[in-house]
Design a protein around this motif. Sequence first.
Motif, PDB file in Angstrom:
ATOM      1  N   MET A   1       0.836  -1.188   0.000  1.00 42.32           N
ATOM      2  CA  MET A   1       0.000   0.000   0.000  1.00 42.32           C
ATOM      3  C   MET A   1       0.875   1.244   0.000  1.00 42.32           C
ATOM      4  O   MET A   1       1.925   1.283   0.625  1.00 42.32           O
ATOM      5  CB  MET A   1      -0.914   0.041   1.219  1.00 42.32           C
ATOM      6  CG  MET A   1      -2.050  -0.932   1.147  1.00 42.32           C
ATOM      7  SD  MET A   1      -3.290  -0.542   2.391  1.00 42.32           S
ATOM      8  CE  MET A   1      -4.521  -1.741   1.966  1.00 42.32           C
ATOM      9  N   ASN A   2       0.384   2.267  -0.695  1.00 42.35           N
ATOM     10  CA  ASN A   2       1.099   3.520  -0.762  1.00 42.35           C
ATOM     11  C   ASN A   2       0.585   4.438   0.333  1.00 42.35           C
ATOM     12  O   ASN A   2      -0.461   5.048   0.210  1.00 42.35           O
ATOM     13  CB  ASN A   2       0.885   4.163  -2.140  1.00 42.35           C
ATOM     14  CG  ASN A   2       1.665   5.453  -2.276  1.00 42.35           C
ATOM     15  OD1 ASN A   2       2.520   5.749  -1.453  1.00 42.35           O
ATOM     16  ND2 ASN A   2       1.360   6.204  -3.332  1.00 42.35           N
ATOM     17  N   ARG A   3       1.336   4.489   1.417  1.00 40.38           N
ATOM     18  CA  ARG A   3       0.885   5.274   2.565  1.00 40.38           C
ATOM     19  C   ARG A   3       1.969   6.257   2.938  1.00 40.38           C
ATOM     20  O   ARG A   3       3.148   5.950   2.936  1.00 40.38           O
ATOM     21  CB  ARG A   3       0.589   4.386   3.779  1.00 40.38           C
ATOM     22  CG  ARG A   3      -0.504   3.406   3.570  1.00 40.38           C
ATOM     23  CD  ARG A   3      -0.690   2.577   4.831  1.00 40.38           C
ATOM     24  NE  ARG A   3      -0.897   3.419   5.987  1.00 40.38           N
ATOM     25  CZ  ARG A   3      -2.093   3.902   6.337  1.00 40.38           C
ATOM     26  NH1 ARG A   3      -3.149   3.646   5.624  1.00 40.38           N
ATOM     27  NH2 ARG A   3      -2.222   4.648   7.420  1.00 40.38           N
ATOM     28  N   ARG A   4       1.562   7.482   3.294  1.00 39.40           N
ATOM     29  CA  ARG A   4       2.497   8.452   3.827  1.00 39.40           C
ATOM     30  C   ARG A   4       1.708   9.486   4.616  1.00 39.40           C
ATOM     31  O   ARG A   4       0.496   9.575   4.511  1.00 39.40           O
ATOM     32  CB  ARG A   4       3.308   9.137   2.723  1.00 39.40           C
ATOM     33  CG  ARG A   4       2.498   9.881   1.689  1.00 39.40           C
ATOM     34  CD  ARG A   4       3.435  10.471   0.633  1.00 39.40           C
ATOM     35  NE  ARG A   4       2.709  11.081  -0.462  1.00 39.40           N
ATOM     36  CZ  ARG A   4       2.233  12.318  -0.457  1.00 39.40           C
ATOM     37  NH1 ARG A   4       2.367  13.070   0.628  1.00 39.40           N
ATOM     38  NH2 ARG A   4       1.603  12.811  -1.499  1.00 39.40           N
ATOM     39  N   ALA A   5       2.414  10.272   5.396  1.00 41.07           N
ATOM     40  CA  ALA A   5       1.752  11.307   6.178  1.00 41.07           C
ATOM     41  C   ALA A   5       1.167  12.357   5.254  1.00 41.07           C
ATOM     42  O   ALA A   5       1.745  12.691   4.226  1.00 41.07           O
ATOM     43  CB  ALA A   5       2.750  11.960   7.135  1.00 41.07           C
ATOM     44  N   GLY A 105      -1.202   2.704  11.393  1.00 42.96           N
ATOM     45  CA  GLY A 105      -1.442   1.432  10.723  1.00 42.96           C
ATOM     46  C   GLY A 105      -2.295   1.624   9.500  1.00 42.96           C
ATOM     47  O   GLY A 105      -2.407   2.736   8.972  1.00 42.96           O
ATOM     48  N   SER A 106      -2.885   0.565   9.053  1.00 48.28           N
ATOM     49  CA  SER A 106      -3.736   0.604   7.868  1.00 48.28           C
ATOM     50  C   SER A 106      -5.095   0.007   8.215  1.00 48.28           C
ATOM     51  O   SER A 106      -5.319  -1.186   8.058  1.00 48.28           O
ATOM     52  CB  SER A 106      -3.100  -0.184   6.726  1.00 48.28           C
ATOM     53  OG  SER A 106      -3.912  -0.162   5.577  1.00 48.28           O
ATOM     54  N   PRO A 107      -6.043   0.808   8.758  1.00 43.74           N
ATOM     55  CA  PRO A 107      -5.957   2.269   8.928  1.00 43.74           C
ATOM     56  C   PRO A 107      -5.310   2.661  10.249  1.00 43.74           C
ATOM     57  O   PRO A 107      -5.068   1.822  11.112  1.00 43.74           O
ATOM     58  CB  PRO A 107      -7.426   2.673   8.916  1.00 43.74           C
ATOM     59  CG  PRO A 107      -8.110   1.516   9.580  1.00 43.74           C
ATOM     60  CD  PRO A 107      -7.371   0.285   9.123  1.00 43.74           C
ATOM     61  N   THR A 135      -4.621   5.816   2.504  1.00 47.11           N
ATOM     62  CA  THR A 135      -4.066   5.106   1.360  1.00 47.11           C
ATOM     63  C   THR A 135      -4.315   5.952   0.114  1.00 47.11           C
ATOM     64  O   THR A 135      -5.453   6.109  -0.325  1.00 47.11           O
ATOM     65  CB  THR A 135      -4.713   3.721   1.197  1.00 47.11           C
ATOM     66  OG1 THR A 135      -4.552   2.983   2.401  1.00 47.11           O
ATOM     67  CG2 THR A 135      -4.071   2.962   0.041  1.00 47.11           C
ATOM     68  N   LEU A 136      -3.255   6.528  -0.428  1.00 49.27           N
ATOM     69  CA  LEU A 136      -3.400   7.479  -1.524  1.00 49.27           C
ATOM     70  C   LEU A 136      -3.941   6.809  -2.777  1.00 49.27           C
ATOM     71  O   LEU A 136      -3.647   5.645  -3.041  1.00 49.27           O
ATOM     72  CB  LEU A 136      -2.044   8.128  -1.809  1.00 49.27           C
ATOM     73  CG  LEU A 136      -1.435   8.864  -0.620  1.00 49.27           C
ATOM     74  CD1 LEU A 136      -0.124   9.530  -1.016  1.00 49.27           C
ATOM     75  CD2 LEU A 136      -2.398   9.888  -0.055  1.00 49.27           C
ATOM     76  N   LEU A 165     -16.155  10.858   6.620  1.00 47.91           N
ATOM     77  CA  LEU A 165     -15.664  11.830   5.647  1.00 47.91           C
ATOM     78  C   LEU A 165     -14.855  11.072   4.605  1.00 47.91           C
ATOM     79  O   LEU A 165     -13.857  10.429   4.922  1.00 47.91           O
ATOM     80  CB  LEU A 165     -14.796  12.879   6.335  1.00 47.91           C
ATOM     81  CG  LEU A 165     -13.996  13.834   5.441  1.00 47.91           C
ATOM     82  CD1 LEU A 165     -14.917  14.637   4.544  1.00 47.91           C
ATOM     83  CD2 LEU A 165     -13.138  14.758   6.299  1.00 47.91           C
ATOM     84  N   ASN A 166     -15.303  11.135   3.353  1.00 42.71           N
ATOM     85  CA  ASN A 166     -14.640  10.393   2.283  1.00 42.71           C
ATOM     86  C   ASN A 166     -14.238  11.344   1.162  1.00 42.71           C
ATOM     87  O   ASN A 166     -15.070  12.110   0.667  1.00 42.71           O
ATOM     88  CB  ASN A 166     -15.553   9.306   1.734  1.00 42.71           C
ATOM     89  CG  ASN A 166     -14.908   8.555   0.577  1.00 42.71           C
ATOM     90  OD1 ASN A 166     -15.245   8.794  -0.578  1.00 42.71           O
ATOM     91  ND2 ASN A 166     -13.980   7.663   0.870  1.00 42.71           N
ATOM     92  N   ILE A 167     -12.967  11.282   0.784  1.00 41.59           N
ATOM     93  CA  ILE A 167     -12.452  12.068  -0.340  1.00 41.59           C
ATOM     94  C   ILE A 167     -11.765  11.096  -1.289  1.00 41.59           C
ATOM     95  O   ILE A 167     -10.722  10.523  -0.963  1.00 41.59           O
ATOM     96  CB  ILE A 167     -11.479  13.149   0.134  1.00 41.59           C
ATOM     97  CG1 ILE A 167     -12.209  14.134   1.053  1.00 41.59           C
ATOM     98  CG2 ILE A 167     -10.855  13.887  -1.039  1.00 41.59           C
ATOM     99  CD1 ILE A 167     -11.327  15.179   1.664  1.00 41.59           C
ATOM    100  N   PRO A 168     -12.332  10.861  -2.474  1.00 35.89           N
ATOM    101  CA  PRO A 168     -11.739   9.893  -3.408  1.00 35.89           C
ATOM    102  C   PRO A 168     -10.338  10.276  -3.861  1.00 35.89           C
ATOM    103  O   PRO A 168      -9.498   9.413  -4.071  1.00 35.89           O
ATOM    104  CB  PRO A 168     -12.724   9.889  -4.581  1.00 35.89           C
ATOM    105  CG  PRO A 168     -14.016  10.381  -3.998  1.00 35.89           C
ATOM    106  CD  PRO A 168     -13.627  11.377  -2.942  1.00 35.89           C
ATOM    107  N   ASP A 169     -10.077  11.570  -4.029  1.00 38.74           N
ATOM    108  CA  ASP A 169      -8.770  12.044  -4.481  1.00 38.74           C
ATOM    109  C   ASP A 169      -8.418  13.277  -3.662  1.00 38.74           C
ATOM    110  O   ASP A 169      -8.916  14.364  -3.912  1.00 38.74           O
ATOM    111  CB  ASP A 169      -8.809  12.380  -5.970  1.00 38.74           C
ATOM    112  CG  ASP A 169      -7.456  12.878  -6.493  1.00 38.74           C
ATOM    113  OD1 ASP A 169      -6.497  12.941  -5.696  1.00 38.74           O
ATOM    114  OD2 ASP A 169      -7.380  13.225  -7.674  1.00 38.74           O
TER     115      ASP A 169
END
Length: 216
Positions: A1-5, A105-107, A135-136, A165-169
């Motif tokens: 997974m592509n995760r970052r702050a 973590g994820s999440p 997760t970008l 709260l959901n933001i697709p991008d």
Amino acid sequence: MNRRAIPFFKCAVLTSALIGMVACGDGNGGNNGNNSGNINPGTGTGNPQADTQSTGSATQANAQVGIQQATAAAGAALKFTSVDVTSVPCIGGGTFIVSGDVTSGSPTTFDLDMNFDGCNLLDGSVSVIGTVDTTLPSLNYDYTIDGDVGANGCVVTFDNYSVVLNIPDFTNPTTGTVTINNSIAGECAEGNTTCVYDNVQLALTGGVPSGTVSCD
């Protein structure tokens, strides 16, 4: 997974979009009474249903800011950390305190307490428990609010008040939505009311919400 702050400026954009969605009313709580066991209801419009919903919206918006500040303070270095952020900016002026635990973590999960004594428009405190998945390119917050907040002429009780709260991008955060469920109860000078949110969805850019809010 592509995760970052999430960079701080991205969070600021998200917060601005969320603030623009809510009606914060003109009540003034804060700086009064919570330490003695009393919550200042402030001053409202005289309409208990509208004032209760305004307090709900303002509390939700401040909770979102608090979550972002707490998870940013926790950073990515440790799996589990306790946070104590003492000067989170309040919507409407002043600052509030966020303390509790964040587990990366994820999440990422969080269990936070927010004290609004230092806010100009809010008084009281809430607990906020939930997750954030970064997760970008998507960004998703899922949390509940419990506690008592005074503002807009009411003391509002939150009981498992659910926010997603959901933001697709998240490079374009204004495309996101906020979905609210469950109820809040307001004790106001002009009367008491309970407002039930049945899968109410709001676009961060405004527009007509879907779902229903019923107050009695």
